[in-house]
Design a protein around this motif. Structure first.
Motif, PDB file in Angstrom:
ATOM      1  N   CYS A   1       0.790  -1.010  -0.211  1.00  0.00           N
ATOM      2  CA  CYS A   1       0.022   0.108  -0.074  1.00  0.00           C
ATOM      3  C   CYS A   1       0.672   0.984  -0.107  1.00  0.00           C
ATOM      4  O   CYS A   1       1.981   1.193   0.711  1.00  0.00           O
ATOM      5  CB  CYS A   1      -0.768   0.003   1.209  1.00  0.00           C
ATOM      6  SG  CYS A   1      -1.650   1.551   1.561  1.00  0.00           S
ATOM      7  N   ILE A   2       0.596   2.282  -0.854  1.00  0.00           N
ATOM      8  CA  ILE A   2       1.577   3.486  -0.810  1.00  0.00           C
ATOM      9  C   ILE A   2       0.554   4.695  -0.549  1.00  0.00           C
ATOM     10  O   ILE A   2      -0.527   4.992  -0.886  1.00  0.00           O
ATOM     11  CB  ILE A   2       2.038   3.694  -2.173  1.00  0.00           C
ATOM     12  CG1 ILE A   2       2.950   2.533  -2.728  1.00  0.00           C
ATOM     13  CG2 ILE A   2       2.861   5.003  -2.095  1.00  0.00           C
ATOM     14  CD1 ILE A   2       3.463   2.848  -3.946  1.00  0.00           C
ATOM     15  N   LEU A   3       0.689   5.064   0.892  1.00  0.00           N
ATOM     16  CA  LEU A   3      -0.035   6.157   1.382  1.00  0.00           C
ATOM     17  C   LEU A   3       0.656   7.431   0.965  1.00  0.00           C
ATOM     18  O   LEU A   3       1.816   7.812   1.290  1.00  0.00           O
ATOM     19  CB  LEU A   3       0.092   6.356   2.504  1.00  0.00           C
ATOM     20  CG  LEU A   3      -0.604   5.156   3.723  1.00  0.00           C
ATOM     21  CD1 LEU A   3      -0.174   5.022   5.272  1.00  0.00           C
ATOM     22  CD2 LEU A   3      -2.086   5.107   3.452  1.00  0.00           C
ATOM     23  N   GLY A   4      -0.255   8.249  -0.103  1.00  0.00           N
ATOM     24  CA  GLY A   4       0.486   9.426  -0.435  1.00  0.00           C
ATOM     25  C   GLY A   4       1.148   9.105  -1.776  1.00  0.00           C
ATOM     26  O   GLY A   4       2.219   9.564  -2.002  1.00  0.00           O
ATOM     27  N   SER A   5       0.456   8.187  -2.742  1.00  0.00           N
ATOM     28  CA  SER A   5       1.117   7.869  -3.916  1.00  0.00           C
ATOM     29  C   SER A   5       1.630   8.682  -4.969  1.00  0.00           C
ATOM     30  O   SER A   5       2.326   8.792  -5.672  1.00  0.00           O
ATOM     31  CB  SER A   5       0.433   6.859  -4.554  1.00  0.00           C
ATOM     32  OG  SER A   5      -0.899   6.982  -4.928  1.00  0.00           O
ATOM     33  N   THR A   6       0.588  10.153  -4.737  1.00  0.00           N
ATOM     34  CA  THR A   6       0.718  11.073  -5.831  1.00  0.00           C
ATOM     35  C   THR A   6       1.755  12.189  -5.687  1.00  0.00           C
ATOM     36  O   THR A   6       2.111  13.136  -6.335  1.00  0.00           O
ATOM     37  CB  THR A   6      -0.708  11.887  -6.068  1.00  0.00           C
ATOM     38  OG1 THR A   6      -1.048  12.166  -4.880  1.00  0.00           O
ATOM     39  CG2 THR A   6      -1.944  11.022  -6.472  1.00  0.00           C
ATOM     40  N   GLY A   7       2.583  12.132  -4.470  1.00  0.00           N
ATOM     41  CA  GLY A   7       3.538  12.849  -3.939  1.00  0.00           C
ATOM     42  C   GLY A   7       4.770  12.426  -4.522  1.00  0.00           C
ATOM     43  O   GLY A   7       5.043  11.537  -5.377  1.00  0.00           O
ATOM     44  N   SER A   8       5.830  13.313  -4.053  1.00  0.00           N
ATOM     45  CA  SER A   8       7.262  13.134  -4.707  1.00  0.00           C
ATOM     46  C   SER A   8       7.712  11.702  -4.294  1.00  0.00           C
ATOM     47  O   SER A   8       8.192  10.986  -4.980  1.00  0.00           O
ATOM     48  CB  SER A   8       8.171  14.101  -4.046  1.00  0.00           C
ATOM     49  OG  SER A   8       9.379  14.037  -3.934  1.00  0.00           O
ATOM     50  N   ILE A   9       7.636  11.205  -2.923  1.00  0.00           N
ATOM     51  CA  ILE A   9       8.029   9.905  -2.431  1.00  0.00           C
ATOM     52  C   ILE A   9       7.221   8.965  -3.136  1.00  0.00           C
ATOM     53  O   ILE A   9       7.795   7.847  -3.554  1.00  0.00           O
ATOM     54  CB  ILE A   9       8.078  10.067  -1.127  1.00  0.00           C
ATOM     55  CG1 ILE A   9       9.009  10.970  -0.343  1.00  0.00           C
ATOM     56  CG2 ILE A   9       8.237   8.513  -0.567  1.00  0.00           C
ATOM     57  CD1 ILE A   9      10.632  10.704  -0.476  1.00  0.00           C
ATOM     58  N   GLY A  10       5.861   9.148  -3.248  1.00  0.00           N
ATOM     59  CA  GLY A  10       4.797   8.008  -3.877  1.00  0.00           C
ATOM     60  C   GLY A  10       5.448   7.724  -5.127  1.00  0.00           C
ATOM     61  O   GLY A  10       5.516   6.657  -5.683  1.00  0.00           O
ATOM     62  N   GLU A  11       5.569   8.937  -5.856  1.00  0.00           N
ATOM     63  CA  GLU A  11       5.970   8.820  -7.314  1.00  0.00           C
ATOM     64  C   GLU A  11       7.239   7.994  -7.566  1.00  0.00           C
ATOM     65  O   GLU A  11       7.504   7.084  -8.380  1.00  0.00           O
ATOM     66  CB  GLU A  11       6.057   9.952  -8.278  1.00  0.00           C
ATOM     67  CG  GLU A  11       4.746  10.592  -8.280  1.00  0.00           C
ATOM     68  CD  GLU A  11       4.721  11.656  -9.540  1.00  0.00           C
ATOM     69  OE1 GLU A  11       5.302  12.754  -9.276  1.00  0.00           O
ATOM     70  OE2 GLU A  11       3.833  11.255 -10.394  1.00  0.00           O
ATOM     71  N   SER A  12       8.163   8.420  -6.869  1.00  0.00           N
ATOM     72  CA  SER A  12       9.525   7.524  -6.826  1.00  0.00           C
ATOM     73  C   SER A  12       9.483   6.217  -6.266  1.00  0.00           C
ATOM     74  O   SER A  12      10.189   5.277  -6.823  1.00  0.00           O
ATOM     75  CB  SER A  12      10.618   8.361  -5.635  1.00  0.00           C
ATOM     76  OG  SER A  12      10.960   9.688  -6.211  1.00  0.00           O
ATOM     77  N   THR A  13       8.519   5.897  -5.360  1.00  0.00           N
ATOM     78  CA  THR A  13       8.281   4.600  -5.082  1.00  0.00           C
ATOM     79  C   THR A  13       7.751   3.717  -6.079  1.00  0.00           C
ATOM     80  O   THR A  13       8.193   2.464  -6.503  1.00  0.00           O
ATOM     81  CB  THR A  13       7.389   4.543  -3.801  1.00  0.00           C
ATOM     82  OG1 THR A  13       7.923   5.149  -2.813  1.00  0.00           O
ATOM     83  CG2 THR A  13       7.176   3.033  -3.357  1.00  0.00           C
ATOM     84  N   LEU A  14       6.713   4.304  -6.859  1.00  0.00           N
ATOM     85  CA  LEU A  14       6.115   3.736  -7.937  1.00  0.00           C
ATOM     86  C   LEU A  14       7.400   3.443  -9.006  1.00  0.00           C
ATOM     87  O   LEU A  14       7.195   2.495  -9.947  1.00  0.00           O
ATOM     88  CB  LEU A  14       4.836   4.529  -8.518  1.00  0.00           C
ATOM     89  CG  LEU A  14       3.842   4.312  -7.535  1.00  0.00           C
ATOM     90  CD1 LEU A  14       2.600   5.300  -8.110  1.00  0.00           C
ATOM     91  CD2 LEU A  14       2.969   2.849  -7.573  1.00  0.00           C
TER      92      LEU A  14
END
Ligand code: NAD
Ligand code: MG
Length: 393
Positions: free
Chosen positions: A7-20
């Protein structure tokens, strides 16, 4: 290999996008199950379609229908949830192994805390959770055998530089000190009397890192380093006197551990959050992160100096809050969130941020924190106080 379900909480942010981005480079290892965002339904829907997520949660309950529409448009069948309860549902689904906590601010605490309660592996970027509720959060994670792996580049560097089993105590591990490095932000060498004129755009233009707006402003005031000092205390079971800060403008040495025998172990790398993200995603293994390799031979200057606490008083305020303990860090954090928001909206000057935080810390009495409700209450009290003062500035 069994895929790790995320699960990615805050997937649309800077860390979220880098995680994806890191996940997309290693599709055989990871499965994205749930994604969440605050208000950006379009981007969230697009991510759900691209990664075939089965659940989408939007924090703003008024946007639930909009999210359902956007998902339909991009052909995603993700189930829709909303509000704080929706985020908690996403973070605690039975099938999920790991939760990337990448919401910004105190808003990240509830879902991250519940994920720890459910024994999920926590990949922690949301430092504010630990700042405001460190002791309670770490205790809950331990009780439920939830690993907490640090994403913040400094803490990830320290995590990589500590020996296995450091959890039983830094003394036993032979550690004398934890040394956090700080870039110093975009105004490192700006004279104090010019700080009143800086704009949100300048404050968000970090010299080495590309990050969300709130953490960019925190980096410019050095409050980010202050929050990280408190974060380090809880992550590594450190005594406040064991944590030091050094300014290192090149952001190559991401932090260091000094041992009793005089050895200093550091982690180095190009400033790209995909390295620490890949490290926690695959830990204890190593995976491709898409990051440029360090070219040390082409660097002629790696420098270190003491932080200037007079020009950047936020760092001192954070040390004070850590030493005071109890509710002080929660009050510091809430006041800072309000101050940064007011600055970003152009309602107060950059140089007013430390004064506002310091005033709120003097005004709000110190109280013990017995649980999450106490934390949220202190957060609320400090925000109200901060807004009252900010309106008068
Ligand atoms: P960001 O602003 O780019 O993204 C924040 C995310 O949180 C977005 O997905 C947004 O939709 C969501 N969000 C915002 N407010 C919310 C709310 N009230 N409720 C629910 N969701 C909400 O921020 P970021 O730079 O990705 O930072 C995220 C966290 O990671 C922060 O705590 C930050 O301190 C930490 N961190 C970031 C970096 C970095 O390089 N960006 C480095 C270290 C640590
Ligand atoms: Mg950091």
């Amino acid at each position: 290999m069994k895929k790790q379900k995320l699960c990615i909480l805050g997937s649309t942010g800077s860390i979220g996008e880098s995680t994806l981005d890191v996940i997309s480079r290693n599709p055989e290892r990871f499965e994205v199950v749930a994604l969440t965002a605050n208000r950006n339904t379009g981007k969230l829907a697009e991510q759900c379609a691209r990664f075939d997520a089965r659940l989408a949660a939007i924090a703003d309950p008024a946007l639930q229908d909009q999210l359902a529409n956007d998902l339909r448009q991009v052909g995603s069948k993700a189930e829709v949830f909303s509000g704080e309860q929706g985020l908690v549902t996403a973070a605690t689904l039975g099938e999920i192994d790991s939760v990337m906590a990448a919401i910004v601010g105190a808003a990240g605490l509830q879902p991250t805390f519940h994920a720890a309660r459910h024994g999920k592996k926590i990949l922690l970027a949301n430092k504010e959770s630990l700042v405001i509720a460190g002791e309670i959060f770490i205790a809950e994670a331990r009780r439920n055998n939830a690993d907490v792996l640090p994403v913040d580049s400094e803490h990830n560097a320290i995590f990589q530089s500590l020996p296995p089993g450091f959890e039983s105590g830094l003394d036993e591990a032979g550690v004398d000190k934890i040394i956090l490095t700080a870039s110093g932000g975009p105004f490192l060498d700006m004279p104090a009397d010019e700080l009143c004129q800086v704009t949100p755009k300048q404050a968000c233009a970090h010299p080495n890192w590309d990050m969300g707006r709130k953490i960019s402003v925190d980096s410019a005031t050095l409050m980010n380093k202050g929050l990280e000092v408190i974060e380090a205390r809880w992550l590594f079971h450190a005594h406040p006197d064991q944590i030091e800060v050094l300014v290192h403008p090149q952001s190559i040495v991401h932090s260091m551990v000094e041992y009793r025998d005089g050895s200093v172990i550091a982690q180095l790398g190009t400033p790209d959050m995909r390295t620490p993200i890949a490290n926690v995603l695959a830990w204890p293994q190593r995976i491709e992160a898409g990051v440029k390799r360090l070219q040390l031979a082409q660097m002629n200057d790696l420098s270190f100096r003491e932080p200037d606490l007079e020009r950047f008083p936020c760092l001192s305020l954070a040390f004070d809050a850590m030493r005071a303990g109890d509710s002080a860090p929660a009050v510091l954090n809430a006041a800072n969130e309000v101050a940064v928001e007011y600055f970003l909206e152009g309602r107060i000057g950059f140089d007013r941020i430390p004064g506002l935080v310091g005033t709120v810390m003097e005004q709000v009495p110190l109280v013990p924190l017995d649980g999450l409700d106490d934390v949220m209450e202190q957060d609320r009290v400090a925000r109200t106080c901060a807004m009252e003062y900010a309106e008068k500035l």
